[in-house]
Design a protein around this motif. Structure first.
Motif: not given
Length: 215
Positions: A4-6, A137-152
């Motif tokens: 969706h955000y590619q 435990i993980l290092e991650a980045r979350l991106i808010p998109f279209d009402g959801n939180l998605l993994f980068s």
């Protein structure tokens, strides 16, 4: 990365990094490697570390020229030149990055708890993430998109046997060194994971022993 955000993400990269010889990019990479270690193509987690660096450069690091991250500068650029595209790019100015503990894993939903703020985030994820278990435990980045939180795309999984050590160190930082930015521990853990990837014969618990110096 979620499709969706590619496209807006690729447009951000093309705008922020017109060529690989970009001086600011090279300086940022040198600075980043000072804190996580020098990673090379032969390293086990090379692509993961490169992706983490790229997202740090785009989303977190202010540009020396205007003290704005490329993501913010790109969003403002679109507001002026293509306002119909700006909303899609705004998500890149609101990412959440750090160390997370895995909570409940439901159908296409994963609950994560950020170690420092202890805030919970429910992430939408339709892919099956192999080996992801509760309490990891993980290092991650979350991106808010279209009402959801998605993994980068940036994703570093730390060994399950060192999760307690990381949690303990996070608690110590909050109590004894509250002035330090949580990002520093995220980078410290990334540095140890890089070392573990090179020396797999070493016990992970020793590599992540924060009471030892020189790791």
């Amino acid at each position: 990365m979620n499709s969706h955000y590619q496209q807006p993400f690729e447009e951000l990269i093309a705008w922020a990094i017109p060529d690989s010889s970009n001086v600011d990019l090279l300086e940022a990479k040198a600075q980043y490697m000072k804190v996580v270690g020098d990673f090379h193509e032969e390293d086990r987690f090379f692509e993961n570390h490169m992706t983490c660096f790229l997202e740090y450069f785009l989303f977190d690091r202010p540009r020396p020229a205007d003290n704005k991250t490329p993501a913010v500068a790109f969003y403002e650029h679109l507001l002026r030149t293509a306002p119909d595209k700006a909303e899609e790019a705004r998500c890149f100015t609101e990412t959440v990055h750090g160390l997370f503990e895995v909570g409940k894993c439901k159908a296409h939903r994963i609950v994560l708890r950020e170690l420092f703020s202890e805030a919970d985030f429910e992430v939408t994820e339709r892919r099956s993430i192999l080996g992801l278990n509760r309490k990891d435990i993980l290092e991650a980045r979350l991106i808010p998109f279209d009402g959801n939180l998605l993994f980068s795309q940036s994703f570093l999984m730390h060994p399950s046997e060192v999760a307690d050590a990381i949690r303990k160190e996070a608690k110590r930082w909050k109590k004894e060194e509250p002035q330090r930015h949580p990002r520093e521990l995220t980078w410290e853990c990334a540095r140890r994971l890089l070392r573990l990837g090179r020396y797999q014969q070493i016990d992970p618990q020793r590599v992540y022993d924060f009471e030892l110096t020189g790791n």
